[in-house]
Design an enzyme around this catalytic site. Structure first.
Site, PDB file in Angstrom:
ATOM      1  N   ARG A  48      -8.384  -0.492   5.202  1.00 55.75           N
ATOM      2  CA  ARG A  48      -7.520   0.504   4.538  1.00 55.75           C
ATOM      3  C   ARG A  48      -6.190  -0.110   4.122  1.00 55.75           C
ATOM      4  NH1 ARG A  48      -7.041   6.072   7.486  1.00 55.75           N
ATOM      5  NH2 ARG A  48      -5.682   6.223   5.680  1.00 55.75           N
ATOM      6  N   LYS A  56       0.842  -1.210   0.000  1.00 54.18           N
ATOM      7  CA  LYS A  56       0.000   0.000   0.000  1.00 54.18           C
ATOM      8  C   LYS A  56       0.869   1.249   0.000  1.00 54.18           C
ATOM      9  CE  LYS A  56      -1.688   1.505   4.130  1.00 54.18           C
ATOM     10  NZ  LYS A  56      -1.323   2.901   4.436  1.00 54.18           N
ATOM     11  N   ASN A  57       1.862   1.277   0.889  1.00 54.84           N
ATOM     12  CA  ASN A  57       2.626   2.517   1.059  1.00 54.84           C
ATOM     13  C   ASN A  57       3.621   2.762  -0.076  1.00 54.84           C
ATOM     14  OD1 ASN A  57       1.168   3.063   3.299  1.00 54.84           O
ATOM     15  ND2 ASN A  57       2.722   2.408   4.764  1.00 54.84           N
ATOM     16  N   ILE A  96       8.688   6.557  16.646  1.00 51.47           N
ATOM     17  CA  ILE A  96       8.195   7.287  15.470  1.00 51.47           C
ATOM     18  C   ILE A  96       6.923   8.072  15.837  1.00 51.47           C
ATOM     19  CG2 ILE A  96       7.492   7.124  13.030  1.00 51.47           C
ATOM     20  CD1 ILE A  96      10.326   6.086  13.471  1.00 51.47           C
ATOM     21  N   CYS A 139      -4.551  12.652  13.637  1.00 49.30           N
ATOM     22  CA  CYS A 139      -5.160  11.357  13.366  1.00 49.30           C
ATOM     23  C   CYS A 139      -4.964  10.445  14.563  1.00 49.30           C
ATOM     24  CB  CYS A 139      -4.626  10.745  12.084  1.00 49.30           C
ATOM     25  SG  CYS A 139      -3.049   9.978  12.263  1.00 49.30           S
ATOM     26  N   ARG A 166      -4.402  10.619   4.802  1.00 52.73           N
ATOM     27  CA  ARG A 166      -3.306  11.598   4.878  1.00 52.73           C
ATOM     28  C   ARG A 166      -2.333  11.472   3.715  1.00 52.73           C
ATOM     29  NH1 ARG A 166      -2.121  14.096   9.488  1.00 52.73           N
ATOM     30  NH2 ARG A 166      -0.026  14.189   8.656  1.00 52.73           N
ATOM     31  N   ASP A 182       4.744   0.369  11.985  1.00 50.88           N
ATOM     32  CA  ASP A 182       3.483  -0.204  11.496  1.00 50.88           C
ATOM     33  C   ASP A 182       3.283  -1.653  11.958  1.00 50.88           C
ATOM     34  OD1 ASP A 182       2.968   2.199  10.302  1.00 50.88           O
ATOM     35  OD2 ASP A 182       3.546   1.574   8.291  1.00 50.88           O
ATOM     36  N   ARG A 213       0.680  14.457  13.370  1.00 52.06           N
ATOM     37  CA  ARG A 213       1.464  14.127  12.169  1.00 52.06           C
ATOM     38  C   ARG A 213       1.614  15.372  11.302  1.00 52.06           C
ATOM     39  NH1 ARG A 213      -0.963   8.772   9.635  1.00 52.06           N
ATOM     40  NH2 ARG A 213       0.960   8.823   8.429  1.00 52.06           N
ATOM     41  N   PRO A 214       2.547  16.246  11.676  1.00 57.42           N
ATOM     42  CA  PRO A 214       2.708  17.489  10.910  1.00 57.42           C
ATOM     43  C   PRO A 214       3.285  17.243   9.524  1.00 57.42           C
ATOM     44  CG  PRO A 214       4.431  17.275  12.569  1.00 57.42           C
ATOM     45  CD  PRO A 214       3.525  16.102  12.755  1.00 57.42           C
ATOM     46  N   VAL A 215       3.226  18.268   8.664  1.00 56.52           N
ATOM     47  CA  VAL A 215       3.828  18.155   7.322  1.00 56.52           C
ATOM     48  C   VAL A 215       4.856  19.268   7.113  1.00 56.52           C
ATOM     49  CG1 VAL A 215       1.929  16.907   6.227  1.00 56.52           C
ATOM     50  CG2 VAL A 215       1.890  19.405   6.247  1.00 56.52           C
ATOM     51  N   ASP A 216       5.387  19.819   8.216  1.00 54.87           N
ATOM     52  CA  ASP A 216       6.325  20.943   8.111  1.00 54.87           C
ATOM     53  C   ASP A 216       7.560  20.594   7.280  1.00 54.87           C
ATOM     54  OD1 ASP A 216       6.719  19.185  10.377  1.00 54.87           O
ATOM     55  OD2 ASP A 216       8.380  20.471  10.981  1.00 54.87           O
TER      56      ASP A 216
HETATM   57  C1  EPZ Z   1       4.483   6.794   6.398  1.00 57.29           C
HETATM   58  O1  EPZ Z   1       3.740   7.876   6.947  1.00 57.29           O
HETATM   59  C2  EPZ Z   1       3.516   5.637   6.261  1.00 57.29           C
HETATM   60  N1  EPZ Z   1       2.433   6.046   5.377  1.00 57.29           N
HETATM   61  C3  EPZ Z   1       2.991   5.247   7.641  1.00 57.29           C
HETATM   62  O2  EPZ Z   1       2.177   4.105   7.482  1.00 57.29           O
HETATM   63  C4  EPZ Z   1       4.174   4.896   8.542  1.00 57.29           C
HETATM   64  O3  EPZ Z   1       3.688   4.646   9.850  1.00 57.29           O
HETATM   65  C5  EPZ Z   1       5.159   6.060   8.583  1.00 57.29           C
HETATM   66  O4  EPZ Z   1       5.565   6.422   7.232  1.00 57.29           O
HETATM   67  C6  EPZ Z   1       6.422   5.739   9.373  1.00 57.29           C
HETATM   68  O5  EPZ Z   1       7.052   4.621   8.821  1.00 57.29           O
HETATM   69  C7  EPZ Z   1       2.608   5.988   4.060  1.00 57.29           C
HETATM   70  O6  EPZ Z   1       3.648   5.619   3.553  1.00 57.29           O
HETATM   71  C8  EPZ Z   1       1.448   6.349   3.206  1.00 57.29           C
HETATM   72  P1  EPZ Z   1       6.564  10.215   8.307  1.00 57.29           P
HETATM   73  P2  EPZ Z   1       4.331   9.358   6.886  1.00 57.29           P
HETATM   74  O7  EPZ Z   1       6.378  11.520   7.601  1.00 57.29           O
HETATM   75  O8  EPZ Z   1       5.171   9.515   5.694  1.00 57.29           O
HETATM   76  C9  EPZ Z   1       7.218  13.264  11.902  1.00 57.29           C
HETATM   77  C10 EPZ Z   1       0.265   2.747   7.830  1.00 57.29           C
HETATM   78  O9  EPZ Z   1      -0.228   2.231   8.865  1.00 57.29           O
HETATM   79  N2  EPZ Z   1       7.067  14.282  10.856  1.00 57.29           N
HETATM   80  O10 EPZ Z   1       7.739   9.403   7.933  1.00 57.29           O
HETATM   81  O11 EPZ Z   1       3.194  10.285   7.083  1.00 57.29           O
HETATM   82  C11 EPZ Z   1       5.933  12.462  12.093  1.00 57.29           C
HETATM   83  O12 EPZ Z   1       5.034  13.123  12.955  1.00 57.29           O
HETATM   84  C12 EPZ Z   1       0.784   4.174   7.851  1.00 57.29           C
HETATM   85  O13 EPZ Z   1       0.331   2.165   6.744  1.00 57.29           O
HETATM   86  C13 EPZ Z   1       7.289  15.605  11.166  1.00 57.29           C
HETATM   87  O14 EPZ Z   1       7.595  15.958  12.321  1.00 57.29           O
HETATM   88  O15 EPZ Z   1       5.257   9.370   8.159  1.00 57.29           O
HETATM   89  C14 EPZ Z   1       6.460  11.163  12.644  1.00 57.29           C
HETATM   90  O16 EPZ Z   1       6.750  11.299  14.005  1.00 57.29           O
HETATM   91  C15 EPZ Z   1       0.438   4.898   9.111  1.00 57.29           C
HETATM   92  N3  EPZ Z   1       7.148  16.548  10.184  1.00 57.29           N
HETATM   93  C16 EPZ Z   1       7.782  10.986  11.886  1.00 57.29           C
HETATM   94  O17 EPZ Z   1       8.150  12.316  11.454  1.00 57.29           O
HETATM   95  C17 EPZ Z   1       6.812  16.213   8.901  1.00 57.29           C
HETATM   96  O18 EPZ Z   1       6.704  17.108   8.054  1.00 57.29           O
HETATM   97  C18 EPZ Z   1       7.706  10.077  10.674  1.00 57.29           C
HETATM   98  O19 EPZ Z   1       6.598  10.480   9.860  1.00 57.29           O
HETATM   99  C19 EPZ Z   1       6.604  14.854   8.596  1.00 57.29           C
HETATM  100  C20 EPZ Z   1       6.738  13.911   9.591  1.00 57.29           C
END
Ligand code: EPZ
Length: 435
Positions: A403, A22-23, A333, A118, A94, A311, A123-126
């Site tokens: 999902r 999926k991812n 994480i 969520c 997301r 995950d 889960r910020p996107v900064d």
């Molecule tokens: C991906 O989410 C996966 N989703 C998630 O899988 C997975 O849990 C996660 O990576 C970690 O491995 C997809 O690939 C679609 P991140 P993502 O940005 O990319 C922080 C599932 O169950 N962060 O790597 O959204 C964040 O809060 C899902 O299949 C910031 O601070 O995760 C987290 O603590 C759930 N600022 C860490 O980084 C940002 O701008 C990692 O998040 C982005 C993230």
């Protein structure tokens, strides 16, 4: 709404085949937005899940013609003018944020709803935004939307490290954006997850020039255009790990096919420490639990790849409720990703949470109970607990589980589990209260 009804205590035996990831599939689908009108991306082994359907719906709104034939997905750009990813879709998934980078790179504009909080925590996107700003995108946030503009993105050096490591979808977003930027982009502290590596390989097959795949430093030489391609999505390592944990928790003997064992080193090592017998061969992993003997306790810390994946934290927590002593899980994480722990407690598990750590005191047998999934992987953890529990477990809100797992109940049944999906007869008023 449906629920799973599980009668626990069956030992799982047999072979199960893992589907496409999926991812990996979600950002690959978004990569179709990088194409010129008339070009086509053909993806094979795309899992048929609520999330891939949501991405298909979003791409359709963005002018991509999406055709599904089983697990094959054909994506061709019909109209390259739409640029809005609306709240109604982003709030349900997301990963919709993955369209931001490609829209901006190819169409010069994007208006993407900000994903909110969520169930697994903040889960910020900064980092996504910081990276795109380095490529000279002009970004503003108003009325809950990210508005981004750039006549043409410009290559630059970016750093994607944050407090919890790198960002997976953030790396994907920036990677896709940089393929069409003017000049070279360097992504320092890029996520190394196999799904990102595969995205980079797909982009190269489309004509991009990405170097350093698999490392922390990606170098992208911008090109003027990308072309259609065909690609088979890699196997889902999280689905594979969930079936392996199911084998361990039931003391079963399950051969998981279509696995890339090299993506799962931390998981296979953990299973071995738990006392399971693990045999690897090309594309297959056989996991044998210990019928009649309890699992060994282990300490797990979730980490970015190649560490133990967050995950799989919930499915392994479910398994460790059955260990013969105390296990410790530390979540590095998503520090709050423990909503399943309280539900496992309703089934007799002994779990204490201290900040981002859970201490699990193994019990001899869980007891079936009605429980509620509040997120995808937590829901899978509850299903696994139900497989091992004495008596009947009902897992509500299975839409979370759908999902990320295609026909989970059918595939577990084929391995000998007693699990059925039935309509949840909770009254609409009660369902609305708990939604
Ligand atoms: C991906 O989410 C996966 N989703 C998630 O899988 C997975 O849990 C996660 O990576 C970690 O491995 C997809 O690939 C679609 P991140 P993502 O940005 O990319 C922080 C599932 O169950 N962060 O790597 O959204 C964040 O809060 C899902 O299949 C910031 O601070 O995760 C987290 O603590 C759930 N600022 C860490 O980084 C940002 O701008 C990692 O998040 C982005 C993230």
């Amino acid at each position: 709404m449906d629920k799973f009804v599980i009668h626990g205590g069956r030992i799982l035996r047999g072979t199960v085949r893992v589907g496409g990831s999926k991812n990996a599939a979600l950002p690959m689908m978004a990569a179709s937005l990088l194409l010129e009108r008339g070009q086509r991306l053909l993806l094979r082994s795309v899992p048929d899940l609520a999330d891939t359907r949501t991405m298909a719906e979003l791409l359709t709104q963005l002018g991509v013609h999406v055709e599904r034939d089983g697990h094959r997905l054909s994506l061709s750009v019909r109209d390259d003018r739409p640029v809005i990813a609306p709240y109604q879709i982003v709030r349900t998934m997301r990963a919709s944020i993955c369209v931001l980078g490609p829209l901006l790179a190819r169409r010069g504009k994007a208006q993407v709803s900000l994903p909110g909080g969520c169930a697994i925590g903040s889960r910020p996107v900064d980092l996504h935004l910081r990276g795109l700003a380095r490529l000279k995108a002009r970004l503003t946030i108003d009325h809950g939307y990210i508005r981004a503009h750039a006549t043409r993105l410009k290559g630059a050096t970016t750093y994607l490290g944050g407090s919890f490591g790198s960002t997976v979808t953030g790396t994907g977003n920036l990677l896709m954006a940089a393929t069409l930027a003017h000049g070279d982009t360097i992504i320092e502290h890029a996520a190394q997850e196999p799904e990102i590596q595969e995205l980079a390989r797909l982009l190269n097959a489309m004509g991009a020039r990405v170097e350093g795949i698999g490392g922390h430093r990606l170098v992208i030489h911008g090109v003027d255009r990308l072309y259609g391609a065909e690609w088979t999505v890699m196997p889902d390592r999280i689905e594979a790990g969930t079936f392996m944990a199911a084998a361990a928790i039931t003391g079963g003997d399950v051969t998981v096919e279509n696995v890339r064992a090299e993506h799962m080193i931390a998981v296979l090592e953990t299973l071995r420490q738990m006392g399971a017998r693990v045999e690897e061969s090309t594309f297959t992993v056989r996991v044998r639990g210990r019928p009649g003997r309890r699992l060994e306790p282990v300490d797990i810390t979730t980490l970015p790849y190649p560490g133990f994946p967050t995950d799989l934290q919930a499915p392994f927590m479910a398994a460790l409720t059955q260990a013969r002593d105390i296990s410790v899980i530390t979540e590095r994480i998503y520090p709050d990703r423990f909503s399943h722990a309280a539900e496992l407690g309703r089934m007799g598990a002994r779990i204490t949470k201290q900040e981002s750590t859970a201490i699990i005191v193994g019990v001899r047998r869980l007891s079936g109970a009605p429980v509620m999934a509040s997120d995808l992987r937590g829901g899978a953890g509850l299903v696994l607990a139900g497989l091992a529990a004495k008596g009947c477990t009902e897992v509500r809100r299975v839409y979370h589980i759908q999902r990320g797992y295609e026909h989970l109940e059918r595939r577990l049944s084929a391995l000998g589990a007693s699990i059925r999906r039935v309509a949840d007869t909770a009254t609409p008023a009660l369902a609305a209260q708990t939604a």
